[in-house]
Each structure stands twice: as C-alpha cells, then as structure tokens.
Design a protein around this motif. Structure first.
Motif, PDB file in Angstrom:
ATOM      1  N   THR A 136       2.465  -0.904 -10.101  1.00  0.00           N
ATOM      2  CA  THR A 136       2.232  -2.298 -10.481  1.00  0.00           C
ATOM      3  C   THR A 136       2.790  -3.264  -9.435  1.00  0.00           C
ATOM      4  O   THR A 136       2.126  -4.244  -9.070  1.00  0.00           O
ATOM      5  CB  THR A 136       2.880  -2.583 -11.850  1.00  0.00           C
ATOM      6  OG1 THR A 136       2.359  -1.649 -12.799  1.00  0.00           O
ATOM      7  CG2 THR A 136       2.609  -3.992 -12.309  1.00  0.00           C
ATOM      8  N   LEU A 137       3.994  -2.977  -8.957  1.00  0.00           N
ATOM      9  CA  LEU A 137       4.583  -3.848  -7.938  1.00  0.00           C
ATOM     10  C   LEU A 137       3.823  -3.773  -6.617  1.00  0.00           C
ATOM     11  O   LEU A 137       3.704  -4.777  -5.911  1.00  0.00           O
ATOM     12  CB  LEU A 137       6.050  -3.491  -7.725  1.00  0.00           C
ATOM     13  CG  LEU A 137       6.997  -3.904  -8.844  1.00  0.00           C
ATOM     14  CD1 LEU A 137       8.360  -3.276  -8.631  1.00  0.00           C
ATOM     15  CD2 LEU A 137       7.095  -5.407  -8.939  1.00  0.00           C
ATOM     16  N   GLY A 138       3.299  -2.603  -6.274  1.00  0.00           N
ATOM     17  CA  GLY A 138       2.488  -2.479  -5.063  1.00  0.00           C
ATOM     18  C   GLY A 138       1.227  -3.318  -5.143  1.00  0.00           C
ATOM     19  O   GLY A 138       0.847  -3.988  -4.172  1.00  0.00           O
ATOM     20  N   PRO A 171       0.803  -1.226   0.000  1.00  0.00           N
ATOM     21  CA  PRO A 171       0.000   0.000   0.000  1.00  0.00           C
ATOM     22  C   PRO A 171       0.838   1.280   0.000  1.00  0.00           C
ATOM     23  O   PRO A 171       0.455   2.265  -0.638  1.00  0.00           O
ATOM     24  CB  PRO A 171      -0.819  -0.109   1.288  1.00  0.00           C
ATOM     25  CG  PRO A 171      -0.891  -1.562   1.567  1.00  0.00           C
ATOM     26  CD  PRO A 171       0.406  -2.124   1.086  1.00  0.00           C
ATOM     27  N   ILE A 172       1.972   1.266   0.681  1.00  0.00           N
ATOM     28  CA  ILE A 172       2.836   2.453   0.675  1.00  0.00           C
ATOM     29  C   ILE A 172       3.355   2.715  -0.738  1.00  0.00           C
ATOM     30  O   ILE A 172       3.386   3.859  -1.204  1.00  0.00           O
ATOM     31  CB  ILE A 172       3.997   2.290   1.678  1.00  0.00           C
ATOM     32  CG1 ILE A 172       3.461   2.295   3.103  1.00  0.00           C
ATOM     33  CG2 ILE A 172       5.022   3.405   1.507  1.00  0.00           C
ATOM     34  CD1 ILE A 172       4.489   1.926   4.153  1.00  0.00           C
ATOM     35  N   ALA A 173       3.747   1.662  -1.453  1.00  0.00           N
ATOM     36  CA  ALA A 173       4.219   1.810  -2.824  1.00  0.00           C
ATOM     37  C   ALA A 173       3.122   2.344  -3.730  1.00  0.00           C
ATOM     38  O   ALA A 173       3.370   3.201  -4.588  1.00  0.00           O
ATOM     39  CB  ALA A 173       4.739   0.472  -3.346  1.00  0.00           C
ATOM     40  N   ILE A 174       1.901   1.878  -3.520  1.00  0.00           N
ATOM     41  CA  ILE A 174       0.772   2.345  -4.334  1.00  0.00           C
ATOM     42  C   ILE A 174       0.525   3.827  -4.098  1.00  0.00           C
ATOM     43  O   ILE A 174       0.349   4.604  -5.044  1.00  0.00           O
ATOM     44  CB  ILE A 174      -0.485   1.503  -4.028  1.00  0.00           C
ATOM     45  CG1 ILE A 174      -0.302   0.075  -4.528  1.00  0.00           C
ATOM     46  CG2 ILE A 174      -1.727   2.134  -4.641  1.00  0.00           C
ATOM     47  CD1 ILE A 174      -1.360  -0.894  -4.056  1.00  0.00           C
ATOM     48  N   VAL A 175       0.517   4.243  -2.849  1.00  0.00           N
ATOM     49  CA  VAL A 175       0.251   5.650  -2.522  1.00  0.00           C
ATOM     50  C   VAL A 175       1.366   6.549  -3.058  1.00  0.00           C
ATOM     51  O   VAL A 175       1.098   7.600  -3.658  1.00  0.00           O
ATOM     52  CB  VAL A 175       0.076   5.827  -0.997  1.00  0.00           C
ATOM     53  CG1 VAL A 175       0.081   7.284  -0.609  1.00  0.00           C
ATOM     54  CG2 VAL A 175      -1.208   5.156  -0.540  1.00  0.00           C
TER      55      VAL A 175
END
Length: 92
Positions: free
Chosen positions: A69-71, A44-48
């Motif tokens: 994509t990786l998140g 979720p941190i990567a997505i945000v």
C-alpha cells in the motif's frame, strides 16, 4: 563420555520463510521512506518486495500489505506532485 549437550536447532522456520518475512519488513520500511524521499525508486521496490513476500508465504502478511500500500502511495504522491508542479519531477 560427552561433556556438552548435543547441538539442537532452535530455529524451526525455513530459510525461505525467514527471507519472506525480511522482505515484508523491508517493503514496509522502503514504502514509508519513499513517502519522504526517492519515491520514484523506493515505491516500485517496495511493491516488488511486498508481492514476492506475499507469494512466498510470509508470516508477516500485514506488514507486507502495508508495504504494498505504501509503495502504491509513493507513486500516487509522485504523480500528484508532478501534476501540480507541471514538471517531470518534484521538490519540496
């Protein structure tokens, strides 16, 4: 008489753009790390971070999209592993 050259800024980018570029790189790294460890937090941190960097107009759009994509992949791996092990967490 001036003995030194006047100070000029060599950095023509705005601080917000540099911050967005840093967030794009961070989202990529955290998304990649999340595939191995702590994917419930790092995904979720990567997505945000990727979404914010894309919203701010990063010059590293490819890296931001990879981070996004990786998140998402982190969360998919987590859900798949939870389904296969029939638990609320997973371990290797």
């Amino acid at each position: 008489m001036q003995l030194t050259a006047p100070v000029t800024s060599r950095d023509d980018t705005r601080p917000a753009a540099r911050d967005a570029d840093g967030m794009a790189v961070a989202s990529f790294i955290l998304g990649l790390l999340g595939l191995l460890v702590l994917n419930i937090f790092l995904g979720p941190i990567a997505i945000v971070l990727a979404a914010v960097s894309l919203w701010r107009g990063t010059a590293r759009r490819g890296r931001a999209w990879l981070g996004l994509t990786l998140g998402v992949a982190d969360l998919v791996v987590l859900v798949t592993a939870m389904q296969l092990s029939h638990t609320l967490s997973w371990s290797m």
